[in-house]
Write a protein that holds these residues in place. Structure first.
Motif, PDB file in Angstrom:
ATOM      1  N   ASN A 155       0.914  -1.016   0.305  1.00  0.00           N
ATOM      2  CA  ASN A 155      -0.035  -0.141   0.429  1.00  0.00           C
ATOM      3  C   ASN A 155       0.353   1.205   0.053  1.00  0.00           C
ATOM      4  O   ASN A 155       0.508   2.442  -0.093  1.00  0.00           O
ATOM      5  CB  ASN A 155      -1.084  -0.048   0.849  1.00  0.00           C
ATOM      6  N   SER A 156       2.160   0.875   0.353  1.00  0.00           N
ATOM      7  CA  SER A 156       3.135   2.475   0.713  1.00  0.00           C
ATOM      8  C   SER A 156       4.144   2.401  -0.615  1.00  0.00           C
ATOM      9  O   SER A 156       4.801   2.974  -0.990  1.00  0.00           O
ATOM     10  CB  SER A 156       4.080   2.326   1.327  1.00  0.00           C
ATOM     11  N   GLY A 157       3.786   1.751  -1.923  1.00  0.00           N
ATOM     12  CA  GLY A 157       4.173   1.986  -3.508  1.00  0.00           C
ATOM     13  C   GLY A 157       5.623   1.115  -3.537  1.00  0.00           C
ATOM     14  O   GLY A 157       6.030   1.204  -4.067  1.00  0.00           O
ATOM     15  N   PHE A 158       5.843  -0.068  -2.565  1.00  0.00           N
ATOM     16  CA  PHE A 158       6.785  -0.876  -3.064  1.00  0.00           C
ATOM     17  C   PHE A 158       6.361  -1.893  -3.448  1.00  0.00           C
ATOM     18  O   PHE A 158       4.625  -2.617  -3.335  1.00  0.00           O
ATOM     19  CB  PHE A 158       7.320  -1.616  -1.553  1.00  0.00           C
ATOM     20  N   ARG A 159       6.929  -2.630  -4.576  1.00  0.00           N
ATOM     21  CA  ARG A 159       6.495  -3.773  -5.610  1.00  0.00           C
ATOM     22  C   ARG A 159       7.269  -4.987  -5.037  1.00  0.00           C
ATOM     23  O   ARG A 159       8.535  -5.092  -4.112  1.00  0.00           O
ATOM     24  CB  ARG A 159       7.199  -3.727  -6.718  1.00  0.00           C
ATOM     25  N   TYR A 160       6.508  -6.561  -5.358  1.00  0.00           N
ATOM     26  CA  TYR A 160       7.412  -7.453  -4.423  1.00  0.00           C
ATOM     27  C   TYR A 160       8.600  -8.074  -5.653  1.00  0.00           C
ATOM     28  O   TYR A 160       8.440  -7.591  -7.005  1.00  0.00           O
ATOM     29  CB  TYR A 160       6.120  -8.341  -5.078  1.00  0.00           C
ATOM     30  N   GLU A 161       9.496  -8.498  -5.335  1.00  0.00           N
ATOM     31  CA  GLU A 161      10.235  -8.486  -6.100  1.00  0.00           C
ATOM     32  C   GLU A 161      10.797 -10.275  -5.912  1.00  0.00           C
ATOM     33  O   GLU A 161      11.387 -10.625  -6.978  1.00  0.00           O
ATOM     34  CB  GLU A 161      12.182  -7.711  -5.769  1.00  0.00           C
ATOM     35  N   GLY A 162      10.683 -10.995  -5.141  1.00  0.00           N
ATOM     36  CA  GLY A 162      11.188 -12.334  -5.309  1.00  0.00           C
ATOM     37  C   GLY A 162      11.122 -12.628  -3.808  1.00  0.00           C
ATOM     38  O   GLY A 162      10.628 -11.733  -2.856  1.00  0.00           O
ATOM     39  N   VAL A 163      11.874 -13.995  -4.098  1.00  0.00           N
ATOM     40  CA  VAL A 163      12.098 -14.048  -2.320  1.00  0.00           C
ATOM     41  C   VAL A 163      13.732 -14.900  -2.231  1.00  0.00           C
ATOM     42  O   VAL A 163      14.319 -15.473  -2.573  1.00  0.00           O
ATOM     43  CB  VAL A 163      11.735 -15.804  -1.685  1.00  0.00           C
ATOM     44  N   ALA A 164      14.296 -14.474  -0.634  1.00  0.00           N
ATOM     45  CA  ALA A 164      15.160 -14.744  -0.490  1.00  0.00           C
ATOM     46  C   ALA A 164      15.365 -15.725   0.888  1.00  0.00           C
ATOM     47  O   ALA A 164      14.871 -15.220   1.392  1.00  0.00           O
ATOM     48  CB  ALA A 164      15.827 -13.281  -0.184  1.00  0.00           C
ATOM     49  N   GLN A 165      16.159 -16.771   0.465  1.00  0.00           N
ATOM     50  CA  GLN A 165      16.429 -17.866   1.502  1.00  0.00           C
ATOM     51  C   GLN A 165      17.074 -17.442   2.493  1.00  0.00           C
ATOM     52  O   GLN A 165      18.398 -17.295   2.394  1.00  0.00           O
ATOM     53  CB  GLN A 165      16.687 -19.245   0.213  1.00  0.00           C
ATOM     54  N   SER A 166      17.037 -17.757   4.018  1.00  0.00           N
ATOM     55  CA  SER A 166      17.915 -18.340   4.884  1.00  0.00           C
ATOM     56  C   SER A 166      18.304 -16.777   5.199  1.00  0.00           C
ATOM     57  O   SER A 166      19.273 -16.984   5.199  1.00  0.00           O
ATOM     58  CB  SER A 166      18.719 -19.188   4.888  1.00  0.00           C
ATOM     59  N   TYR A 167      17.530 -15.628   4.912  1.00  0.00           N
ATOM     60  CA  TYR A 167      17.380 -14.113   4.937  1.00  0.00           C
ATOM     61  C   TYR A 167      18.157 -13.368   5.827  1.00  0.00           C
ATOM     62  O   TYR A 167      19.069 -12.997   6.044  1.00  0.00           O
ATOM     63  CB  TYR A 167      16.209 -13.487   4.257  1.00  0.00           C
ATOM     64  N   LEU A 168      17.600 -13.941   7.080  1.00  0.00           N
ATOM     65  CA  LEU A 168      17.702 -13.235   8.591  1.00  0.00           C
ATOM     66  C   LEU A 168      16.890 -14.455   9.597  1.00  0.00           C
ATOM     67  O   LEU A 168      16.554 -15.379   8.927  1.00  0.00           O
ATOM     68  CB  LEU A 168      16.621 -12.063   8.760  1.00  0.00           C
ATOM     69  N   GLN A 169      17.754 -14.086  10.339  1.00  0.00           N
ATOM     70  CA  GLN A 169      17.742 -15.127  11.494  1.00  0.00           C
ATOM     71  C   GLN A 169      16.499 -14.436  11.943  1.00  0.00           C
ATOM     72  O   GLN A 169      17.182 -13.521  12.770  1.00  0.00           O
ATOM     73  CB  GLN A 169      18.838 -15.444  12.624  1.00  0.00           C
ATOM     74  N   ILE A 170      15.671 -14.972  12.537  1.00  0.00           N
ATOM     75  CA  ILE A 170      13.844 -14.427  13.372  1.00  0.00           C
ATOM     76  C   ILE A 170      13.517 -15.533  14.459  1.00  0.00           C
ATOM     77  O   ILE A 170      13.512 -16.866  13.645  1.00  0.00           O
ATOM     78  CB  ILE A 170      13.099 -14.209  12.197  1.00  0.00           C
ATOM     79  N   ASP A 171      13.648 -14.674  15.150  1.00  0.00           N
ATOM     80  CA  ASP A 171      13.186 -15.660  16.533  1.00  0.00           C
ATOM     81  C   ASP A 171      13.803 -16.994  16.696  1.00  0.00           C
ATOM     82  O   ASP A 171      13.233 -18.297  16.932  1.00  0.00           O
ATOM     83  CB  ASP A 171      11.520 -16.049  15.918  1.00  0.00           C
ATOM     84  N   GLY A 172      15.656 -17.005  16.352  1.00  0.00           N
ATOM     85  CA  GLY A 172      16.393 -17.844  16.795  1.00  0.00           C
ATOM     86  C   GLY A 172      16.794 -18.921  15.339  1.00  0.00           C
ATOM     87  O   GLY A 172      17.065 -20.214  15.976  1.00  0.00           O
ATOM     88  N   ARG A 173      15.937 -18.858  14.527  1.00  0.00           N
ATOM     89  CA  ARG A 173      15.799 -19.418  12.900  1.00  0.00           C
ATOM     90  C   ARG A 173      16.686 -19.208  11.682  1.00  0.00           C
ATOM     91  O   ARG A 173      15.966 -17.428  11.857  1.00  0.00           O
ATOM     92  CB  ARG A 173      14.807 -20.339  13.023  1.00  0.00           C
ATOM     93  N   TRP A 174      17.388 -19.228  10.865  1.00  0.00           N
ATOM     94  CA  TRP A 174      17.054 -18.874   9.211  1.00  0.00           C
ATOM     95  C   TRP A 174      15.919 -18.834   8.837  1.00  0.00           C
ATOM     96  O   TRP A 174      14.916 -20.171   8.756  1.00  0.00           O
ATOM     97  CB  TRP A 174      18.257 -19.709   8.667  1.00  0.00           C
ATOM     98  N   ARG A 175      15.558 -17.833   8.476  1.00  0.00           N
ATOM     99  CA  ARG A 175      14.064 -17.849   7.748  1.00  0.00           C
ATOM    100  C   ARG A 175      13.949 -17.256   6.914  1.00  0.00           C
ATOM    101  O   ARG A 175      14.615 -16.196   5.855  1.00  0.00           O
ATOM    102  CB  ARG A 175      13.004 -17.192   8.325  1.00  0.00           C
ATOM    103  N   PRO A 176      13.132 -17.461   5.164  1.00  0.00           N
ATOM    104  CA  PRO A 176      13.430 -17.586   4.089  1.00  0.00           C
ATOM    105  C   PRO A 176      12.077 -15.333   3.966  1.00  0.00           C
ATOM    106  O   PRO A 176      11.964 -15.277   5.275  1.00  0.00           O
ATOM    107  CB  PRO A 176      12.729 -17.564   2.969  1.00  0.00           C
ATOM    108  N   HIS A 177      12.835 -14.427   3.271  1.00  0.00           N
ATOM    109  CA  HIS A 177      12.022 -12.934   3.470  1.00  0.00           C
ATOM    110  C   HIS A 177      11.621 -12.877   1.856  1.00  0.00           C
ATOM    111  O   HIS A 177      12.171 -12.715   0.751  1.00  0.00           O
ATOM    112  CB  HIS A 177      12.937 -12.580   3.886  1.00  0.00           C
TER     113      HIS A 177
END
Length: 196
Positions: A155-177
């Motif tokens: 809603n703020s003008g950002f466009r979807y570009e894809g998925v990055a696997q194991s992008y960040l450690q979230i809540d103690g686990r590597w997670r795609p974003h």
């Protein structure tokens, strides 16, 4: 709040964005502690030392230096009506030169979500990035199942570009974003120098 000096760098009708100051520590740590369970599924694992006074002093110092040298714009968000600290938004990893880009991240206390505050903050930060900082690409990443964040970005003008696997450690686990970007209109095509 009566007698408080105005320190806002950016503002909208309902919120002010300013660099964190040492006097913000009590409110910051209280808001983080109160919202630990709400935020933990969406952000890197927090450690107790992250909310110590020493850590906050380092954050204040980093924020001032980063803003001064245009490598980041880390803001606390305050509601104008009562000057309550309600969250934060940071434009970080600012790259000049051929890239002219940066990455935005944000959070709000649970009681302040769904009221449009982050839409205002994100819009103001993107405008600041495109005009004052002369960036032309703002990137954001969010967990695939974080529907409120995805809706905010879209809603703020950002466009979807894809998925990055194991992008960040979230809540103690590597997670795609899921990756998003907001481009300044003149980003597409040739630049002033004729390069493509």
């Amino acid at each position: 709040m009566f007698g408080r000096r105005k320190t806002a760098i950016l503002e909208t009708k309902r919120i002010e964005l300013s660099l964190p100051k040492l006097r913000d520590y009590d409110e910051w740590s209280e808001l983080c502690a109160k919202n630990a369970a709400f935020l933990s599924p969406w952000e890197p694992k927090r450690y107790n030392e992250l909310h110590t006074l020493q850590n906050f002093k380092e954050r204040v110092k980093w924020s001032a230096e980063s803003y001064k040298n245009s490598s980041a714009a880390p803001f606390v968000i305050r509601r104008k009506e009562d000057h309550a600290l309600i969250g934060a938004i940071t434009l970080d990893n600012i790259r000049k030169g051929p890239s002219q880009s940066g990455t935005v991240g944000y959070w709000l206390g649970e009681e302040f979500t769904g009221l449009g505050y982050m839409s205002e903050a994100l819009s103001k930060v993107v405008t600041h990035a495109f005009t004052t900082l002369d960036l032309s690409r703002i990137e954001a990443a969010t967990l695939k199942n974080n529907q409120p964040s995805r809706k905010l970005l879209e809603n703020s003008g950002f466009r979807y570009e894809g998925v990055a696997q194991s992008y960040l450690q979230i809540d103690g686990r590597w997670r795609p974003h899921v990756l998003y970007a907001n481009l300044r209109r003149d980003r597409i095509g040739a630049t002033e120098t004729g390069m493509s």
